[in-house]
Design an enzyme around this catalytic site. Structure first.
Site, PDB file in Angstrom:
ATOM      1  N   SER A   7      -4.487  -2.889  -3.017  1.00  0.00           N
ATOM      2  CA  SER A   7      -3.465  -2.329  -2.315  1.00  0.00           C
ATOM      3  C   SER A   7      -4.240  -1.045  -1.584  1.00  0.00           C
ATOM      4  O   SER A   7      -5.115  -0.040  -2.105  1.00  0.00           O
ATOM      5  CB  SER A   7      -2.639  -1.217  -3.515  1.00  0.00           C
ATOM      6  OG  SER A   7      -2.028  -0.391  -2.932  1.00  0.00           O
ATOM      7  N   HIS A  32      -2.347  -5.846   0.250  1.00  0.00           N
ATOM      8  CA  HIS A  32      -0.933  -4.977  -0.052  1.00  0.00           C
ATOM      9  C   HIS A  32      -0.821  -3.977   0.436  1.00  0.00           C
ATOM     10  O   HIS A  32      -1.494  -2.760   0.517  1.00  0.00           O
ATOM     11  CB  HIS A  32      -0.944  -4.808  -1.753  1.00  0.00           C
ATOM     12  CG  HIS A  32       0.270  -4.537  -2.448  1.00  0.00           C
ATOM     13  ND1 HIS A  32       1.660  -5.031  -2.676  1.00  0.00           N
ATOM     14  CD2 HIS A  32       0.799  -3.096  -2.375  1.00  0.00           C
ATOM     15  CE1 HIS A  32       2.380  -4.474  -3.092  1.00  0.00           C
ATOM     16  NE2 HIS A  32       2.139  -3.143  -3.028  1.00  0.00           N
ATOM     17  N   ASP A  34       1.447  -0.644   1.555  1.00  0.00           N
ATOM     18  CA  ASP A  34       2.555   0.248   0.732  1.00  0.00           C
ATOM     19  C   ASP A  34       3.328   1.129   1.827  1.00  0.00           C
ATOM     20  O   ASP A  34       2.674   1.995   2.175  1.00  0.00           O
ATOM     21  CB  ASP A  34       2.057   0.825  -0.313  1.00  0.00           C
ATOM     22  CG  ASP A  34       1.825   0.041  -1.537  1.00  0.00           C
ATOM     23  OD1 ASP A  34       2.477  -0.492  -2.186  1.00  0.00           O
ATOM     24  OD2 ASP A  34       0.645   0.190  -2.043  1.00  0.00           O
ATOM     25  N   MET A  36       5.995   3.516   2.623  1.00  0.00           N
ATOM     26  CA  MET A  36       6.761   4.671   1.949  1.00  0.00           C
ATOM     27  C   MET A  36       7.436   5.857   3.017  1.00  0.00           C
ATOM     28  O   MET A  36       6.684   6.165   4.013  1.00  0.00           O
ATOM     29  CB  MET A  36       5.843   5.746   1.024  1.00  0.00           C
ATOM     30  CG  MET A  36       4.982   4.769   0.084  1.00  0.00           C
ATOM     31  SD  MET A  36       4.008   5.748  -1.029  1.00  0.00           S
ATOM     32  CE  MET A  36       3.414   4.554  -2.071  1.00  0.00           C
ATOM     33  N   HIS A  65       5.029  -4.057   1.390  1.00  0.00           N
ATOM     34  CA  HIS A  65       5.927  -3.666  -0.073  1.00  0.00           C
ATOM     35  C   HIS A  65       6.610  -2.480   0.567  1.00  0.00           C
ATOM     36  O   HIS A  65       6.086  -1.209   0.759  1.00  0.00           O
ATOM     37  CB  HIS A  65       4.949  -3.009  -1.086  1.00  0.00           C
ATOM     38  CG  HIS A  65       5.764  -2.670  -2.112  1.00  0.00           C
ATOM     39  ND1 HIS A  65       5.057  -1.948  -3.194  1.00  0.00           N
ATOM     40  CD2 HIS A  65       7.066  -2.326  -2.554  1.00  0.00           C
ATOM     41  CE1 HIS A  65       5.936  -1.711  -4.157  1.00  0.00           C
ATOM     42  NE2 HIS A  65       7.392  -1.861  -3.494  1.00  0.00           N
ATOM     43  N   MET A  67       8.813   0.522   0.594  1.00  0.00           N
ATOM     44  CA  MET A  67       9.674   1.398  -0.393  1.00  0.00           C
ATOM     45  C   MET A  67      10.345   2.405   0.416  1.00  0.00           C
ATOM     46  O   MET A  67       9.880   3.708   0.962  1.00  0.00           O
ATOM     47  CB  MET A  67       8.513   2.088  -1.124  1.00  0.00           C
ATOM     48  CG  MET A  67       7.940   1.407  -2.284  1.00  0.00           C
ATOM     49  SD  MET A  67       6.325   2.004  -3.151  1.00  0.00           S
ATOM     50  CE  MET A  67       5.328   1.254  -1.920  1.00  0.00           C
ATOM     51  N   MET A 136       7.669  -3.361 -10.990  1.00  0.00           N
ATOM     52  CA  MET A 136       6.790  -1.934 -10.782  1.00  0.00           C
ATOM     53  C   MET A 136       6.176  -1.649 -12.183  1.00  0.00           C
ATOM     54  O   MET A 136       7.201  -1.762 -13.043  1.00  0.00           O
ATOM     55  CB  MET A 136       7.655  -0.898  -9.954  1.00  0.00           C
ATOM     56  CG  MET A 136       7.809  -1.147  -8.439  1.00  0.00           C
ATOM     57  SD  MET A 136       6.266  -1.222  -7.515  1.00  0.00           S
ATOM     58  CE  MET A 136       5.278   0.121  -8.076  1.00  0.00           C
ATOM     59  N   ASP A 174       2.606  -4.457 -10.072  1.00  0.00           N
ATOM     60  CA  ASP A 174       2.005  -3.563  -9.214  1.00  0.00           C
ATOM     61  C   ASP A 174       2.250  -2.015  -9.723  1.00  0.00           C
ATOM     62  O   ASP A 174       3.232  -1.558 -10.062  1.00  0.00           O
ATOM     63  CB  ASP A 174       2.995  -3.562  -7.970  1.00  0.00           C
ATOM     64  CG  ASP A 174       2.541  -2.317  -6.787  1.00  0.00           C
ATOM     65  OD1 ASP A 174       1.498  -1.730  -6.855  1.00  0.00           O
ATOM     66  OD2 ASP A 174       3.312  -2.339  -5.822  1.00  0.00           O
TER      67      ASP A 174
END
Ligand code: DX5
Ligand code: ZN
Length: 229
Positions: A7, A32, A34, A36, A65, A67, A136, A174
């Site tokens: 990540s 990965h 992330d 956000m 991913h 979020m 998660m 994750d």
């Protein structure tokens, strides 16, 4: 079968390109990423520009991913930026089936993520359509948190559900994954391991990818053997 997904959130942001090269040299399968938005989770990370910038220098599968609230708005942008897998949260989608179909129509793999407190039952109807489910093992928003141990039982229950409804589906975990708990996570039934601090905070980042893969592969063989018994 086992996939290692470092990540980026835990990487040194002053030299992202070099950090990505290190995990790629180490044999990482996925990167990965992330995303956000400061609304779905209490933190803001980065967006399509970073994904696009890194895409040109890497052959890895880009595992994005999301979020973010109402992810439908941004699916196409992330595909154009270079995503190979798009993962949305079940808690952020009002019409999950439509969102999953939209991801597939864009020509990439579709994954759905569940927060630690979200029951597996929310997945039951959508499971046959998924390429991957992400469990998660921390509350999303930050890297470097402690693995929630109740996730192990949730992984086993998801694995049993998947065996019945979608045996080819990948199970990704994750949050808080380190060399120390890799074995337990794989024994429970996961095959895609996301690790931020567990990889990027290691002294030798490239080597750590290989070490994690070795532990995971051994555990996977043990799991197969136990299953045959
Ligand atoms: C958490 C993110 C994770 C995180 C993992 O919200 O989804 O991908 O970066 O980092 P570690 O492995 O440090 O928990
Ligand atoms: Zn993540």
């Amino acid at each position: 079968m086992i996939k290692i997904a470092p990540s980026l959130l835990a990487a040194d942001f002053t030299c992202l390109g070099q950090q990505v090269a290190l995990v790629e040299e180490g044999g990482a399968d996925y990167l990965h990423l992330d995303i956000m938005d400061g609304a779905f989770v209490p933190n803001i990370s980065y967006g399509t520009d970073i994904v696009r910038a890194l895409r040109s220098g890497s052959q890895m599968v880009f595992d994005v991913h999301l979020m973010i609230e109402n992810p439908d708005r941004y699916l196409e942008d992330f595909v154009v930026a270079g995503a190979d897998i798009l993962c949305v949260h079940v808690e952020a989608c009002r019409h999950l089936h439509r969102t999953v179909q939209k991801i597939k129509d864009l020509g990439v793999k579709a994954a759905v993520a569940l927060n630690p407190a979200t029951p597996l039952s929310g997945l039951e109807e959508i499971l046959p359509d998924l390429d991957m489910t992400l469990l998660m093992s921390v509350n999303p928003g930050f890297g470097g948190q402690k693995f929630i141990s109740a996730t192990l039982d949730k992984i086993s229950r998801l694995k049993a559900m998947a065996m019945e409804k979608n045996p080819d589906m990948d199970i990704q975990v994750d949050g808080g994954i380190t060399l120390e708990n890799t074995e337990a996570v794989v024994l429970a039934g996961a095959n895609v391991l996301v690790s931020g601090s567990g990889i990027f905070k290691a002294e030798d980042i490239s080597k750590r990818v290989g070490e994690m893969r070795e532990v995971a592969q051994k555990a996977n063989i043990t799991r197969w053997e136990n299953q045959k018994k």
